[in-house]
Design an enzyme around this catalytic site. Structure first.
Site, mmCIF file in Angstrom:
data_model
loop_
_atom_site.group_PDB
_atom_site.id
_atom_site.type_symbol
_atom_site.label_atom_id
_atom_site.label_comp_id
_atom_site.label_asym_id
_atom_site.label_seq_id
_atom_site.Cartn_x
_atom_site.Cartn_y
_atom_site.Cartn_z
ATOM 1 N N ASP A 196 0.810 -1.222 0.000
ATOM 2 C CA ASP A 196 0.000 0.000 0.000
ATOM 3 C C ASP A 196 0.840 1.268 0.000
ATOM 4 O O ASP A 196 0.436 2.291 0.546
ATOM 5 C CB ASP A 196 -0.969 0.033 1.198
ATOM 6 N N LYS A 227 2.331 2.071 -5.006
ATOM 7 C CA LYS A 227 3.136 1.566 -6.132
ATOM 8 C C LYS A 227 2.398 1.704 -7.449
ATOM 9 O O LYS A 227 3.012 1.928 -8.485
ATOM 10 C CB LYS A 227 3.466 0.076 -5.939
ATOM 11 N N ALA A 239 -3.238 -8.448 -3.519
ATOM 12 C CA ALA A 239 -2.775 -7.089 -3.846
ATOM 13 C C ALA A 239 -3.942 -6.238 -4.335
ATOM 14 O O ALA A 239 -4.964 -6.756 -4.776
ATOM 15 C CB ALA A 239 -1.720 -7.163 -4.939
ATOM 16 N N GLY A 240 -3.751 -4.956 -4.266
ATOM 17 C CA GLY A 240 -4.745 -4.048 -4.825
ATOM 18 C C GLY A 240 -4.061 -2.768 -5.226
ATOM 19 O O GLY A 240 -3.408 -2.132 -4.408
HETATM 20 P P1 IMP Z 1 -2.051 -12.868 2.712
HETATM 21 O O1 IMP Z 1 -1.091 -12.360 1.703
HETATM 22 O O2 IMP Z 1 -3.499 -12.710 2.312
HETATM 23 O O3 IMP Z 1 -1.736 -14.250 3.181
HETATM 24 O O4 IMP Z 1 -1.911 -11.942 4.024
HETATM 25 C C1 IMP Z 1 -0.741 -11.919 4.833
HETATM 26 C C2 IMP Z 1 -0.461 -10.500 5.332
HETATM 27 O O5 IMP Z 1 -0.091 -9.685 4.230
HETATM 28 C C3 IMP Z 1 -1.664 -9.819 5.981
HETATM 29 O O6 IMP Z 1 -1.193 -8.978 7.011
HETATM 30 C C4 IMP Z 1 -2.235 -8.977 4.863
HETATM 31 O O7 IMP Z 1 -2.967 -7.876 5.327
HETATM 32 C C5 IMP Z 1 -0.953 -8.552 4.164
HETATM 33 N N1 IMP Z 1 -1.127 -8.226 2.742
HETATM 34 C C6 IMP Z 1 -1.209 -9.097 1.710
HETATM 35 N N2 IMP Z 1 -1.307 -8.432 0.543
HETATM 36 C C7 IMP Z 1 -1.250 -7.137 0.830
HETATM 37 C C8 IMP Z 1 -1.239 -5.949 0.026
HETATM 38 O O8 IMP Z 1 -1.285 -5.982 -1.215
HETATM 39 N N3 IMP Z 1 -1.156 -4.776 0.707
HETATM 40 C C9 IMP Z 1 -1.050 -4.728 2.050
HETATM 41 N N4 IMP Z 1 -1.033 -5.790 2.828
HETATM 42 C C10 IMP Z 1 -1.130 -6.994 2.234
#
Ligand code: IMP
Length: 427
Positions: free
Chosen positions: A13, A16, A39-40
């Site tokens: 976040d 990027k 991701a977003g």
């Molecule tokens: P997962 O990737 O869904 O397994 O989540 C693991 C950790 O990474 C959690 O704390 C999520 O909130 C964080 N996370 C995963 N993808 C993102 C992202 O694109 N932005 C911010 N945090 C992320």
């Protein structure tokens, strides 16, 4: 020909999407190499807002080649949804390529993500519930299904049967859940595969060919360095390597092929999910950062935890990525704070640390040592050169550069494409 990587230096976040969008102007090929729809990216182009989860932001440029690399984990139905939404906005998919080696995120991964979080009770990770961790587990356990399997009916049937017999067992016996119907899942997967088939192929071959033809290639990192499975705040991390070095295996280019690494950092710090956050500000100033910065997750809508820039963490991120220069985003959000805090080190009992401890438990306990910098009241949104910034904002940028020994060559002053200051040789 230049091969660049744009990498988040915080917990994701960092903004990027906007930096990639800017850098994509100079590249002909844009590649994602890890992660999935956890991701977003929000990109605002020509006044229109695009929210991308799987597809690299290069897709917004019709003439550019956009690649989803083999290091990714992809929910095929989510990808189709994203494709459909973008098509409705007249985005072309003529130059879109999907690696046959990317792993599939399947419905049982989503359920497992949720069940495993529930089991962690007080030690939850706060995952995005998109099945990312369980999909990477299957990849490492060598029972994953890959994009290329979708092209072969019999192979897909055999692989799905094997994976389902394993997962249904776990779901039924360990969690007391209903098993998945093989036939239903197969039909839905085959149908999705038929729609994705035109895009699936060996993207490593293509990348190498384009590199040899002299095209500029841009790797678009997802999540951030502090979420890297090896270099982040383990276990509060995602399940992939998010650092620049992962672009090699994740896309199939050798390590020496990456010419430069651009680190993206927000002017302050945020985090979604659980885990240490030394400079978190749970008070009114943190609330102001959240409100002014619109700090709510693109993927999950969760309010982000907010706090101050943490230089030991940033120094660590620059080191493990080999960052050449930085892009500083959302500096406009810092307006209206009489003083801006920046952590320059940590206090641990009698000791002062200048570097991030790799021991996550220790990171939970340390106290940041802050430098207080003067704030500003001006709106920065119309600044287009460094000199347009008020003196205190200039001082803020210079302070970070001096502390890190790296130049800041892009400075984001607002959400729109043109709201960015460029400095030096950023292209
Ligand atoms: P997962 O990737 O869904 O397994 O989540 C693991 C950790 O990474 C959690 O704390 C999520 O909130 C964080 N996370 C995963 N993808 C993102 C992202 O694109 N932005 C911010 N945090 C992320």
């Amino acid at each position: 020909m230049t091969v660049s990587a744009v990498i988040g230096t915080q917990w994701g976040d960092e903004g990027k999407g906007k930096v990639v969008d800017m850098m994509a102007g100079q590249a002909q090929v844009i590649v994602r190499f890890q992660g999935g729809n956890n991701a977003g990216h929000t990109v605002i182009a020509e006044g229109e807002k695009f929210e991308l989860h799987l597809i690299p932001s290069g897709i917004l440029y019709p003439e550019k080649k956009t690649v989803m690399g083999g290091g990714m984990v992809v929910d095929p139905w989510s990808l189709l949804e994203e494709i459909d939404e973008l098509r409705q906005k007249n985005i072309s998919f003529d130059n879109f390529f999907l690696s046959d080696c990317a792993h599939l995120v399947l419905p049982y991964h989503l359920i497992l993500d949720q069940l495993e979080e529930e089991m962690r009770a007080s030690q939850k990770l706060g995952t995005t519930s998109r099945g990312i961790g369980p999909a990477y587990v299957d990849k490492a356990a060598r029972r994953g299904l890959r994009m290329g399997d979708l092209l072969h009916r019999e192979r897909l049937a055999a692989r799905l049967q094997a994976a389902l017999s394993y997962h249904n067992n776990i779901l039924e016996k360990a969690f007391g859940r209903e098993p998945y119907s093989y036939q239903e899942l197969f039909n839905s997967l085959w149908e999705a595969g038929q729609r994705l088939a035109p895009y699936i192929g060996s993207t490593t071959l293509l990348l190498d060919r384009w590199r040899q033809e002299g095209l500029n290639i841009l790797f678009e990192g997802a999540q951030g360095t502090l979420l890297d499975i090896d270099h982040g705040t383990y276990p509060y991390v995602t399940s992939s390597n998010t650092v620049a070095g992962a672009a090699g295996p994740g896309a199939g280019l050798g390590p020496g092929r990456i010419d430069r690494v651009i680190g993206v950092t927000k002017a302050y710090q945020t985090r979604v999910g659980e885990g240490p956050f030394p400079t978190e500000d749970p008070g009114p100033e943190g609330d102001k950062l959240r409100k002014d910065g619109g700090e709510y997750g693109v993927t999950t809508g969760r309010p982000r935890r907010c706090g101050w820039l943490d230089l030991p963490l940033l120094r660590h991120a620059c080191r493990v990525n080999g960052v050449d220069w930085l892009a500083l985003t959302k500096i406009d959000v810092l307006r209206g704070h009489p003083q801006i805090r920046v952590a320059t080190g940590y206090q641990v009992g009698e000791d002062k640390l200048e570097e991030m401890p790799t021991d996550t438990d220790l990171l939970q306990k340390i106290e940041p040592v802050y430098e207080m910098l003067p704030g500003w009241e001006e709106d920065l949104i119309n600044c287009r050169t460094f000199e347009d910034l008020p003196a205190n904002a200039q001082q803020y940028v210079q302070f970070i550069e001096e502390q890190l020994g790296l130049p800041i060559q892009l400075i984001g002053v607002g959400p729109q494409r043109q709201q960015i200051i460029t400095r030096g040789d950023w292209q």
